[in-house]
Design an enzyme around this catalytic site. Structure first.
Site, mmCIF file in Angstrom:
data_model
loop_
_atom_site.group_PDB
_atom_site.id
_atom_site.type_symbol
_atom_site.label_atom_id
_atom_site.label_comp_id
_atom_site.label_asym_id
_atom_site.label_seq_id
_atom_site.Cartn_x
_atom_site.Cartn_y
_atom_site.Cartn_z
ATOM 1 N N LYS A 198 -1.906 -3.022 7.765
ATOM 2 C CA LYS A 198 -2.902 -2.576 8.794
ATOM 3 C C LYS A 198 -2.896 -3.292 10.057
ATOM 4 O O LYS A 198 -2.903 -4.289 9.961
ATOM 5 C CB LYS A 198 -4.312 -2.982 7.900
ATOM 6 C CG LYS A 198 -4.384 -1.786 6.824
ATOM 7 C CD LYS A 198 -5.708 -2.181 6.006
ATOM 8 C CE LYS A 198 -6.117 -0.723 4.920
ATOM 9 N NZ LYS A 198 -7.414 -1.135 4.639
ATOM 10 N N HIS A 240 -2.374 2.681 -5.758
ATOM 11 C CA HIS A 240 -3.085 1.696 -5.674
ATOM 12 C C HIS A 240 -3.482 0.648 -6.639
ATOM 13 O O HIS A 240 -3.639 -0.601 -6.699
ATOM 14 C CB HIS A 240 -4.540 1.914 -4.769
ATOM 15 C CG HIS A 240 -5.042 0.917 -3.751
ATOM 16 N ND1 HIS A 240 -4.610 0.366 -2.648
ATOM 17 C CD2 HIS A 240 -5.995 -0.200 -3.706
ATOM 18 C CE1 HIS A 240 -5.030 -0.295 -2.102
ATOM 19 N NE2 HIS A 240 -5.894 -0.900 -2.658
ATOM 20 N N ARG A 250 1.010 -1.166 -0.021
ATOM 21 C CA ARG A 250 0.028 -0.241 0.057
ATOM 22 C C ARG A 250 0.884 1.208 -0.056
ATOM 23 O O ARG A 250 1.974 1.259 0.453
ATOM 24 C CB ARG A 250 -0.865 -0.007 1.200
ATOM 25 C CG ARG A 250 -1.831 -1.100 1.423
ATOM 26 C CD ARG A 250 -2.729 -1.276 2.846
ATOM 27 N NE ARG A 250 -3.540 -2.045 2.914
ATOM 28 C CZ ARG A 250 -3.075 -3.522 3.389
ATOM 29 N NH1 ARG A 250 -2.009 -3.536 3.760
ATOM 30 N NH2 ARG A 250 -3.852 -4.399 3.519
ATOM 31 N N TYR A 286 -9.642 -10.770 -7.577
ATOM 32 C CA TYR A 286 -8.708 -10.654 -8.804
ATOM 33 C C TYR A 286 -8.894 -11.582 -9.765
ATOM 34 O O TYR A 286 -8.484 -11.728 -10.754
ATOM 35 C CB TYR A 286 -7.178 -10.746 -8.043
ATOM 36 C CG TYR A 286 -6.941 -9.561 -7.208
ATOM 37 C CD1 TYR A 286 -6.639 -7.964 -8.120
ATOM 38 C CD2 TYR A 286 -6.474 -9.450 -6.157
ATOM 39 C CE1 TYR A 286 -6.367 -7.002 -7.355
ATOM 40 C CE2 TYR A 286 -6.373 -8.441 -5.333
ATOM 41 C CZ TYR A 286 -6.232 -7.203 -5.918
ATOM 42 O OH TYR A 286 -5.971 -5.998 -5.364
ATOM 43 N N ARG A 307 -0.980 -1.787 -6.949
ATOM 44 C CA ARG A 307 -1.035 -3.008 -6.133
ATOM 45 C C ARG A 307 -1.945 -3.789 -6.916
ATOM 46 O O ARG A 307 -1.694 -5.014 -6.712
ATOM 47 C CB ARG A 307 -1.598 -2.330 -4.875
ATOM 48 C CG ARG A 307 -1.811 -3.441 -3.757
ATOM 49 C CD ARG A 307 -2.465 -2.671 -2.442
ATOM 50 N NE ARG A 307 -3.328 -3.483 -1.642
ATOM 51 C CZ ARG A 307 -2.944 -4.360 -0.566
ATOM 52 N NH1 ARG A 307 -1.403 -4.317 -0.370
ATOM 53 N NH2 ARG A 307 -3.183 -4.966 0.326
ATOM 54 N N HIS A 342 -3.861 -9.308 3.101
ATOM 55 C CA HIS A 342 -5.271 -9.251 3.125
ATOM 56 C C HIS A 342 -5.264 -10.149 4.524
ATOM 57 O O HIS A 342 -4.929 -11.274 4.621
ATOM 58 C CB HIS A 342 -5.894 -9.820 2.098
ATOM 59 C CG HIS A 342 -6.028 -8.674 0.940
ATOM 60 N ND1 HIS A 342 -6.233 -9.174 -0.263
ATOM 61 C CD2 HIS A 342 -6.019 -7.480 1.044
ATOM 62 C CE1 HIS A 342 -6.183 -7.835 -1.221
ATOM 63 N NE2 HIS A 342 -6.153 -7.259 -0.356
#
Length: 301
Positions: free
Chosen positions: A172, A247, A148, A282, A250, A273
């Protein structure tokens, strides 16, 4: 503790320290609960204990005001966290959001660009200047790792292991992961560190040492916004007006890996994730690409 503001302050602390949500998510949730509280008070609704019909009324007003589905879903998620927090604290007996349905979100497929497009962006950057070398290293790293933009801006020198071809990323929820990077990115970072970063560091007028990898022309750490600005500058030089962001690189990283045969679990780990369902989008991008190829190549298309 009687005031809503006092409960909100403890709520925000709980989100950041106990639930480990990102700074941006905590800010958004705090603002969302504040927005609902303001609406409730102006509409004779008890913000501490509304019923589910009043929450639905609030969400319907957001829809009528043409807020995006994603924004409405996030605000509802914030309210769910808020009322679960109040219930756990014994402030309310019943969580009104528990019987309120979540607004359905139609997920947009991520934008993906070609490898040639990325090469074009890199070639458009002036590789003879310190800032150009830095920007090339950032673009190469974004595409090579899928990190990110906030993770890129937060990288420090100690996070690099260029000999092993890996970087340590703080994602995150303060979750760390090790991500391998392509030799092209390693070379670009090495060149930036040897020829560019020392001059940027010396030009700092702030008198503070920093371990941050990517620096601005004044020696300050790059932020997510400054990375976006530099990417947009490279896009303009490339002559492209498409809406491309860090992004996008990414998304492109993940889609190209999937197209080359990587499994979803591996891509999930690389992207950081939490849920595999987030990564599964995806596969839809891959199907769309197959349809495009089929439409162009099949004799009866």
């Amino acid at each position: 503790m009687d005031s809503i503001q006092e409960y909100l302050e403890v709520f925000v602390l709980d989100l950041s320290e106990h639930r480990g949500l990102s700074v941006n998510t905590v800010k958004a949730y705090s603002a969302d609960v504040g927005h609902f509280t303001t609406w409730a008070l102006s509409n004779q609704v008890d913000p501490m204990a509304p019923d589910h019909r009043q929450i639905r009324r609030y969400l319907a007003l957001l829809t009528a005001a043409r807020y995006s589905r994603a924004t409405i879903a996030r605000r509802f998620s914030a309210l769910r966290c808020w009322y679960k927090f109040l219930q756990k604290r014994g402030v309310i007996d019943f969580d009104p959001s528990s019987i309120t349905t979540t607004p359905r979100i139609h997920k947009k497929l991520p934008t993906v660009v070609s490898e040639g497009f990325i090469d074009g962006i890199i070639q458009a950057i002036q590789a003879t200047s310190p800032l150009g070398l830095r920007d090339i290293a950032m673009v190469e790293l974004l595409y090579a790792s899928g990190i990110r933009v906030s993770e890129l801006a937060g990288l420090s020198l100690s996070n690099l292991d260029l000999k092993a071809g890996t970087i340590q990323v703080m994602g995150k929820g303060s979750k760390e992961r090790i991500v391998p990077i392509h030799p092209n990115a390693c070379r670009a970072i090495e060149e930036y560190m040897a020829l560019s970063r020392p001059s940027l560091y010396r030009e700092s007028t702030y008198g503070e040492s920093t371990d941050t990898l990517f620096l601005t022309k004044s020696g300050k750490p790059m932020t997510s916004d400054t990375v976006r600005v530099r990417l947009n500058l490279a896009l303009r030089r490339y002559g492209n007006v498409a809406k491309i962001s860090p992004h996008t690189l990414r998304h492109t990283f993940a889609s190209h890996l999937l197209a080359a045969g990587a499994d979803l679990r591996t891509i999930q780990e690389l992207l950081g994730h939490v849920a595999l369902s987030t990564t599964q989008i995806y596969t839809h991008v891959g199907r769309n690409q197959l349809k495009d190829v089929h439409a162009r190549a099949h004799p009866r298309a």
